[in-house]
Design a protein around this motif. Structure first.
Motif, PDB file in Angstrom:
ATOM      1  N   LEU A   1       0.826  -1.206   0.000  1.00 38.66           N
ATOM      2  CA  LEU A   1       0.000   0.000   0.000  1.00 38.66           C
ATOM      3  C   LEU A   1       0.859   1.254   0.000  1.00 38.66           C
ATOM      4  N   VAL A   2       1.900   1.270   0.832  1.00 36.23           N
ATOM      5  CA  VAL A   2       2.806   2.418   0.868  1.00 36.23           C
ATOM      6  C   VAL A   2       3.516   2.568  -0.480  1.00 36.23           C
ATOM      7  N   HIS A   3       3.921   1.439  -1.072  1.00 33.03           N
ATOM      8  CA  HIS A   3       4.587   1.490  -2.377  1.00 33.03           C
ATOM      9  C   HIS A   3       3.654   2.067  -3.437  1.00 33.03           C
ATOM     10  N   SER A   4       2.394   1.649  -3.430  1.00 33.83           N
ATOM     11  CA  SER A   4       1.433   2.172  -4.410  1.00 33.83           C
ATOM     12  C   SER A   4       1.225   3.667  -4.219  1.00 33.83           C
ATOM     13  N   PHE A   5       1.278   4.134  -2.965  1.00 36.18           N
ATOM     14  CA  PHE A   5       1.139   5.565  -2.688  1.00 36.18           C
ATOM     15  C   PHE A   5       2.281   6.352  -3.320  1.00 36.18           C
ATOM     16  N   PHE A   6       3.518   5.851  -3.159  1.00 43.23           N
ATOM     17  CA  PHE A   6       4.661   6.560  -3.728  1.00 43.23           C
ATOM     18  C   PHE A   6       4.687   6.453  -5.254  1.00 43.23           C
ATOM     19  N   ILE A   7       4.214   5.336  -5.803  1.00 41.22           N
ATOM     20  CA  ILE A   7       4.100   5.225  -7.253  1.00 41.22           C
ATOM     21  C   ILE A   7       3.120   6.263  -7.785  1.00 41.22           C
ATOM     22  N   LEU A   8       1.989   6.421  -7.103  1.00 41.60           N
ATOM     23  CA  LEU A   8       0.996   7.410  -7.517  1.00 41.60           C
ATOM     24  C   LEU A   8       1.555   8.818  -7.425  1.00 41.60           C
ATOM     25  N   CYS A   9       2.276   9.113  -6.335  1.00 40.89           N
ATOM     26  CA  CYS A   9       2.879  10.441  -6.196  1.00 40.89           C
ATOM     27  C   CYS A   9       3.926  10.683  -7.284  1.00 40.89           C
ATOM     28  N   GLY A  10       4.715   9.655  -7.583  1.00 42.22           N
ATOM     29  CA  GLY A  10       5.722   9.797  -8.625  1.00 42.22           C
ATOM     30  C   GLY A  10       5.119  10.015  -9.998  1.00 42.22           C
ATOM     31  N   THR A  11       3.911   9.505 -10.214  1.00 42.54           N
ATOM     32  CA  THR A  11       3.217   9.705 -11.478  1.00 42.54           C
ATOM     33  C   THR A  11       2.523  11.057 -11.529  1.00 42.54           C
ATOM     34  N   LEU A  12       1.971  11.467 -10.400  1.00 40.14           N
ATOM     35  CA  LEU A  12       1.173  12.691 -10.363  1.00 40.14           C
ATOM     36  C   LEU A  12       2.026  13.947 -10.378  1.00 40.14           C
ATOM     37  N   PHE A  13       3.095  13.963  -9.599  1.00 44.01           N
ATOM     38  CA  PHE A  13       3.918  15.173  -9.471  1.00 44.01           C
ATOM     39  C   PHE A  13       5.091  15.132 -10.440  1.00 44.01           C
ATOM     40  N   ARG A  14       5.326  16.256 -11.077  1.00 43.30           N
ATOM     41  CA  ARG A  14       6.390  16.342 -12.081  1.00 43.30           C
ATOM     42  C   ARG A  14       7.687  16.874 -11.501  1.00 43.30           C
ATOM     43  N   LYS A  15       7.611  17.719 -10.479  1.00 45.26           N
ATOM     44  CA  LYS A  15       8.799  18.331  -9.893  1.00 45.26           C
ATOM     45  C   LYS A  15       8.926  17.940  -8.422  1.00 45.26           C
ATOM     46  N   HIS A  16      10.171  17.761  -7.978  1.00 42.24           N
ATOM     47  CA  HIS A  16      10.484  17.505  -6.567  1.00 42.24           C
ATOM     48  C   HIS A  16       9.622  16.372  -6.005  1.00 42.24           C
ATOM     49  N   THR A  17       9.550  15.281  -6.743  1.00 36.59           N
ATOM     50  CA  THR A  17       8.649  14.193  -6.358  1.00 36.59           C
ATOM     51  C   THR A  17       9.026  13.565  -5.012  1.00 36.59           C
ATOM     52  N   ILE A  18      10.327  13.438  -4.741  1.00 36.70           N
ATOM     53  CA  ILE A  18      10.746  12.804  -3.485  1.00 36.70           C
ATOM     54  C   ILE A  18      10.327  13.652  -2.292  1.00 36.70           C
ATOM     55  N   VAL A  19      10.564  14.951  -2.372  1.00 32.50           N
ATOM     56  CA  VAL A  19      10.234  15.848  -1.257  1.00 32.50           C
ATOM     57  C   VAL A  19       8.730  15.924  -1.053  1.00 32.50           C
ATOM     58  N   VAL A  20       7.997  16.155  -2.141  1.00 30.04           N
ATOM     59  CA  VAL A  20       6.540  16.285  -2.033  1.00 30.04           C
ATOM     60  C   VAL A  20       5.913  14.975  -1.541  1.00 30.04           C
ATOM     61  N   SER A  21       6.385  13.853  -2.072  1.00 30.17           N
ATOM     62  CA  SER A  21       5.840  12.556  -1.660  1.00 30.17           C
ATOM     63  C   SER A  21       6.122  12.292  -0.185  1.00 30.17           C
ATOM     64  N   GLY A  22       7.332  12.637   0.266  1.00 29.08           N
ATOM     65  CA  GLY A  22       7.673  12.440   1.668  1.00 29.08           C
ATOM     66  C   GLY A  22       6.800  13.272   2.599  1.00 29.08           C
ATOM     67  N   ILE A  23       6.560  14.523   2.231  1.00 29.25           N
ATOM     68  CA  ILE A  23       5.713  15.398   3.050  1.00 29.25           C
ATOM     69  C   ILE A  23       4.289  14.857   3.112  1.00 29.25           C
ATOM     70  N   LEU A  24       3.747  14.469   1.961  1.00 31.48           N
ATOM     71  CA  LEU A  24       2.393  13.919   1.927  1.00 31.48           C
ATOM     72  C   LEU A  24       2.296  12.624   2.731  1.00 31.48           C
ATOM     73  N   PHE A  25       3.339  11.796   2.666  1.00 25.73           N
ATOM     74  CA  PHE A  25       3.324  10.537   3.409  1.00 25.73           C
ATOM     75  C   PHE A  25       3.302  10.796   4.915  1.00 25.73           C
ATOM     76  N   ILE A  26       4.096  11.765   5.379  1.00 22.90           N
ATOM     77  CA  ILE A  26       4.099  12.108   6.807  1.00 22.90           C
ATOM     78  C   ILE A  26       2.732  12.616   7.238  1.00 22.90           C
ATOM     79  N   VAL A  27       2.122  13.455   6.394  1.00 26.00           N
ATOM     80  CA  VAL A  27       0.778  13.964   6.704  1.00 26.00           C
ATOM     81  C   VAL A  27      -0.225  12.825   6.784  1.00 26.00           C
ATOM     82  N   MET A  28      -0.146  11.877   5.835  1.00 29.86           N
ATOM     83  CA  MET A  28      -1.058  10.737   5.832  1.00 29.86           C
ATOM     84  C   MET A  28      -0.872   9.869   7.076  1.00 29.86           C
ATOM     85  N   ILE A  29       0.378   9.686   7.500  1.00 29.83           N
ATOM     86  CA  ILE A  29       0.645   8.895   8.709  1.00 29.83           C
ATOM     87  C   ILE A  29      -0.009   9.537   9.922  1.00 29.83           C
TER      88      ILE A  29
END
Length: 278
Positions: free
Chosen positions: A189-217
């Motif tokens: 589930l966590v992997h699918s979340f990061f795959i979706l973030c990597g597909t959705l965001f074009r710039k700074h995907t690692i930073v944005v995905s990490g922030i969103l993941f912390i918020v979701m947690i």
């Protein structure tokens, strides 16, 4: 060829993967070297510290190798999820996007190719980096720790096996199996979340995905704490029906996020100056 169709041919998939490999080989090698250098300095530092104190405190050897094994598991998990956010690193510039989107293959074949490189490819790179780092630290151990040599790969596998067997021994077979599957599906589930973030965001995907993941947690923790006496109580008392329901829910949500990631990919355009790919 119309690249907007969803037809699938294995031969075309292999052609796309071969093109991807040779086009981005330098990037993949740099990622593998990056993971190697993330592990190796820590190992050498630990061996150097052990060489100064292991004669006075022999027990520190096992503790140090335990710490290094845990560090390997942590770095490996982080690397896998970071690579998931880089699923479309081949489309950073307009030229790269045009080159990839215009390949003579269907959208499904292109997506599967990138998905495999960001999952299985990342796993191969990660394992290679761990093995290389392990071999180097093993060589250094002959100099810094004469008479004490340990493969971190074997130690980490033994550690995971010990955790698994202890877990099985302390729980009933059905509950242990369901809990094990629940933990694995949580990783999916966590992997699918990061795959979706990597597909959705074009710039700074690692930073944005990490922030969103912390918020979701934090949101998940808040929801669990705000509903006392249900999920946590059932899990603590081994209610297998609740565990099974959570397992199914995680699989469905992970499948939805993978599907949504593919749908976002099919809507990508060659020219895109926004932060997201829609």
């Amino acid at each position: 060829m119309n690249t907007k169709n969803n037809n699938f041919q294995f031969s075309r998939l292999l052609m796309v993967m071969r093109w991807d490999m040779f086009t981005n080989l330098k990037s993949y090698l740099n990622m593998m070297l990056g993971m190697t250098f993330a592990l190796l300095p820590f190992f050498i530092m630990q061996l150097y510290q052990l060489s100064k104190q292991y004669q006075l405190f022999p027990d520190t050897i096992d503790l140090s190798y335990l710490g290094m094994s845990q560090y390997v598991l942590m770095i490996s998990s982080i690397a896998m999820y970071m690579m998931a956010t880089q699923i479309f690193m081949v489309m950073k510039t307009t030229g790269q996007r045009e080159q990839f989107l215009m390949l003579p293959a269907s959208n499904l074949e292109k997506y599967i190719s990138r998905f495999l490189f960001s999952t299985l490819g990342a796993a191969v790179a990660m394992i290679t980096a761990i093995v290389v780092s392990d071999l180097v630290q093993l060589i250094f151990s002959f100099v810094l720790l004469p008479g004490h040599h340990q493969s971190l790969c074997l130690y980490a596998v033994a550690l995971l096996w010990k955790i698994w067997t202890t877990f099985i021994e302390n729980n009933d077979s059905t509950g242990a199996l369901l809990l094990s599957l629940l933990i694995m599906t949580c990783g999916v589930l966590v992997h699918s979340f990061f795959i979706l973030c990597g597909t959705l965001f074009r710039k700074h995907t690692i930073v944005v995905s990490g922030i969103l993941f912390i918020v979701m947690i934090y949101l998940v923790i808040y929801v669990i704490e705000s509903v006392p006496g249900t999920i946590t109580t059932c899990l603590m008392h081994g209610d297998n029906s609740w565990i099974f329901c959570l397992l199914i829910a995680e699989l469905l949500l992970a499948g939805f996020q993978y599907w949504l990631s593919y749908k976002v990919f099919t809507r990508m355009q060659v020219i895109c100056n926004r932060w997201i790919n829609l």
